[in-house]
Design a protein around this motif. Structure first.
Motif, PDB file in Angstrom:
ATOM      1  N   LEU A 142       2.917 -17.162  -7.913  1.00  0.00           N
ATOM      2  CA  LEU A 142       4.041 -18.078  -7.693  1.00  0.00           C
ATOM      3  C   LEU A 142       3.769 -19.463  -8.293  1.00  0.00           C
ATOM      4  N   ASP A 143       2.645 -19.576  -9.024  1.00  0.00           N
ATOM      5  CA  ASP A 143       2.277 -20.810  -9.716  1.00  0.00           C
ATOM      6  C   ASP A 143       1.960 -21.961  -8.773  1.00  0.00           C
ATOM      7  N   ALA A 144       1.275 -21.663  -7.674  1.00  0.00           N
ATOM      8  CA  ALA A 144       0.831 -22.741  -6.782  1.00  0.00           C
ATOM      9  C   ALA A 144      -0.037 -23.720  -7.564  1.00  0.00           C
ATOM     10  N   GLU A 145       0.118 -25.002  -7.267  1.00  0.00           N
ATOM     11  CA  GLU A 145      -0.661 -26.047  -7.949  1.00  0.00           C
ATOM     12  C   GLU A 145      -2.152 -25.879  -7.674  1.00  0.00           C
ATOM     13  N   GLU A 146      -2.484 -25.583  -6.433  1.00  0.00           N
ATOM     14  CA  GLU A 146      -3.872 -25.343  -6.044  1.00  0.00           C
ATOM     15  C   GLU A 146      -3.863 -24.539  -4.751  1.00  0.00           C
ATOM     16  N   ILE A 147      -4.808 -23.603  -4.619  1.00  0.00           N
ATOM     17  CA  ILE A 147      -4.954 -22.816  -3.406  1.00  0.00           C
ATOM     18  C   ILE A 147      -6.274 -23.230  -2.768  1.00  0.00           C
ATOM     19  N   VAL A 148      -6.171 -23.922  -1.635  1.00  0.00           N
ATOM     20  CA  VAL A 148      -7.354 -24.438  -0.940  1.00  0.00           C
ATOM     21  C   VAL A 148      -7.684 -23.476   0.198  1.00  0.00           C
ATOM     22  N   LEU A 149      -8.865 -22.895   0.158  1.00  0.00           N
ATOM     23  CA  LEU A 149      -9.236 -21.837   1.094  1.00  0.00           C
ATOM     24  C   LEU A 149     -10.176 -22.345   2.178  1.00  0.00           C
ATOM     25  N   ASN A 162     -13.692 -17.903  -6.345  1.00  0.00           N
ATOM     26  CA  ASN A 162     -14.201 -17.501  -7.663  1.00  0.00           C
ATOM     27  C   ASN A 162     -13.313 -16.439  -8.299  1.00  0.00           C
ATOM     28  N   GLU A 163     -12.869 -15.471  -7.493  1.00  0.00           N
ATOM     29  CA  GLU A 163     -12.002 -14.403  -8.000  1.00  0.00           C
ATOM     30  C   GLU A 163     -10.666 -14.972  -8.478  1.00  0.00           C
ATOM     31  N   LEU A 164     -10.114 -15.901  -7.718  1.00  0.00           N
ATOM     32  CA  LEU A 164      -8.853 -16.532  -8.114  1.00  0.00           C
ATOM     33  C   LEU A 164      -9.031 -17.319  -9.406  1.00  0.00           C
ATOM     34  N   SER A 165     -10.110 -18.083  -9.482  1.00  0.00           N
ATOM     35  CA  SER A 165     -10.372 -18.877 -10.684  1.00  0.00           C
ATOM     36  C   SER A 165     -10.549 -17.982 -11.906  1.00  0.00           C
ATOM     37  N   ASN A 166     -11.246 -16.867 -11.718  1.00  0.00           N
ATOM     38  CA  ASN A 166     -11.453 -15.925 -12.825  1.00  0.00           C
ATOM     39  C   ASN A 166     -10.142 -15.306 -13.294  1.00  0.00           C
ATOM     40  N   ALA A 167      -9.162 -15.222 -12.371  1.00  0.00           N
ATOM     41  CA  ALA A 167      -7.846 -14.678 -12.726  1.00  0.00           C
ATOM     42  C   ALA A 167      -6.922 -15.753 -13.285  1.00  0.00           C
ATOM     43  N   GLY A 168      -7.428 -16.977 -13.365  1.00  0.00           N
ATOM     44  CA  GLY A 168      -6.637 -18.058 -13.935  1.00  0.00           C
ATOM     45  C   GLY A 168      -5.835 -18.861 -12.932  1.00  0.00           C
ATOM     46  N   PHE A 169      -6.156 -18.719 -11.630  1.00  0.00           N
ATOM     47  CA  PHE A 169      -5.426 -19.439 -10.592  1.00  0.00           C
ATOM     48  C   PHE A 169      -6.309 -20.537 -10.006  1.00  0.00           C
ATOM     49  N   PRO A 170      -5.836 -21.795  -9.956  1.00  0.00           N
ATOM     50  CA  PRO A 170      -6.660 -22.899  -9.450  1.00  0.00           C
ATOM     51  C   PRO A 170      -6.954 -22.744  -7.961  1.00  0.00           C
ATOM     52  N   ALA A 171      -8.227 -22.740  -7.590  1.00  0.00           N
ATOM     53  CA  ALA A 171      -8.616 -22.529  -6.203  1.00  0.00           C
ATOM     54  C   ALA A 171      -9.851 -23.333  -5.859  1.00  0.00           C
ATOM     55  N   SER A 172      -9.957 -23.698  -4.589  1.00  0.00           N
ATOM     56  CA  SER A 172     -11.127 -24.433  -4.097  1.00  0.00           C
ATOM     57  C   SER A 172     -11.339 -24.050  -2.639  1.00  0.00           C
ATOM     58  N   THR A 173     -12.438 -24.507  -2.054  1.00  0.00           N
ATOM     59  CA  THR A 173     -12.728 -24.216  -0.653  1.00  0.00           C
ATOM     60  C   THR A 173     -13.030 -25.509   0.098  1.00  0.00           C
ATOM     61  N   ILE A 174     -12.843 -25.441   1.427  1.00  0.00           N
ATOM     62  CA  ILE A 174     -13.221 -26.562   2.279  1.00  0.00           C
ATOM     63  C   ILE A 174     -13.952 -26.026   3.501  1.00  0.00           C
ATOM     64  N   ASP A 175     -14.715 -26.899   4.146  1.00  0.00           N
ATOM     65  CA  ASP A 175     -15.320 -26.588   5.434  1.00  0.00           C
ATOM     66  C   ASP A 175     -14.305 -26.891   6.534  1.00  0.00           C
TER      67      ASP A 175
END
Length: 288
Positions: A142-149, A162-175
């Motif tokens: 859906l072209d999310a700007e960033e997916i924060v997990l 990592n899997e999302l980034s490898n698929a070309g989708f911007p992703a990051s994680t937080i505590d």
């Protein structure tokens, strides 16, 4: 056509109603049984699947906590299940097990059916298990700007990022400690944990973090109106209910179970009508 659902805490699932209803609408005599492993704690997914296969089932849906394990049982893996690494639908044919992921496609359809063309923006997604992975990849599509997990298992959320980034989708994680500050800068808040389910009541994040300019999605649909959804309504945020995922993933699963192309087309045509029906019956929303 014998169908079923394997999972924990599923005895109040509306899936039997949905699939039997779809059977009637498409002229297929369908039954749908629930196999709750809470009722038989020693049951394993593999043994349950083998048992229903020998009993002539066409296929089963799989839910928490078995979606990732379900892929490993398959002899054939569909595109969605391969992308996400989890399956919620297993189809049986001539001893083969076909794994599919209709949570992935169902989330995308449910999002669009509810909020139309609204862009997801930056999204905080809590819970990176089977449904969380499917929704995360759906957000990517859906072209999310960033997916924060965020997940209590930091390694799990990092693997998905990592899997999302490898698929070309911007992703990051937080505590978990960064939940409040992250929610404040996100356009969407997504719950893919069991929190809010009738067996695990509660809200996945402090209700005070929800704003009227945000949209929220709750993967839980039993009950249909969770504490998270009630809090979002109170804040006047836009709500994408788990009922949308329930309906559209169910229709997509039914299409995989159908062997007749015309019947699959009939099922597809009924999706919006079914969504309207369940919004009225489960969410008590009035028809537009």
């Amino acid at each position: 056509m014998k169908l079923g659902l394997i999972g924990k805490g599923i005895m109040n699932s509306s899936s039997p109603d949905l699939h039997v209803r779809l059977g009637k609408l498409t002229g297929i005599s369908a039954s749908y049984d629930l196999f709750d492993t809470n009722e038989q704690p020693s049951a394993l997914l593999d043994s349950e699947v083998r048992r229903v296969m020998t009993q002539g089932y066409r296929g089963v849906n799989v839910t928490y906590p078995y979606k990732e394990e379900a892929v490993r049982l398959a002899t054939r893996i569909g595109e969605g299940a391969r992308l996400v690494g989890a399956a919620n639908t297993l189809v049986f044919h001539d001893g083969e097990i076909q794994a599919e992921n209709t949570d992935f496609t169902g989330f995308i359809s449910g999002y669009r059916a509810t909020v139309g063309t609204r862009h997801p923006g930056r999204v905080l997604l809590i819970g990176t298990g089977g449904v969380g992975k499917a929704v995360a990849f759906g957000l990517g599509k859906l072209d999310a700007e960033e997916i924060v997990l965020m997940d209590l298992d930091a390694g799990k959320s990092q693997r998905l990022a990592n899997e999302l980034s490898n698929a070309g989708f911007p992703a990051s994680t937080i505590d978990p400690e960064a939940l409040e500050t992250t929610a404040a800068r996100c356009d969407g808040l997504v719950n893919c944990t069991p929190t809010g389910h009738e067996k695990s009541p509660g809200c996945p994040l402090p209700k005070s973090l929800i704003r009227r300019d945000q949209w929220i999605f709750d993967a839980v649909y039993v009950p249909a109106v969770t504490e998270f959804i009630a809090a979002a309504h109170a804040a006047s945020a836009q709500v994408v209910s788990g009922v949308s995922l329930f309906v559209f993933q169910g229709v997509d699963a039914f299409k995989f179970f159908c062997e007749d192309a015309d019947k699959r087309a009939l099922a597809d045509e009924q999706a919006e009508t079914l969504f309207d029906h369940y919004k009225q019956t489960l969410l008590q929303e009035k028809s537009a």
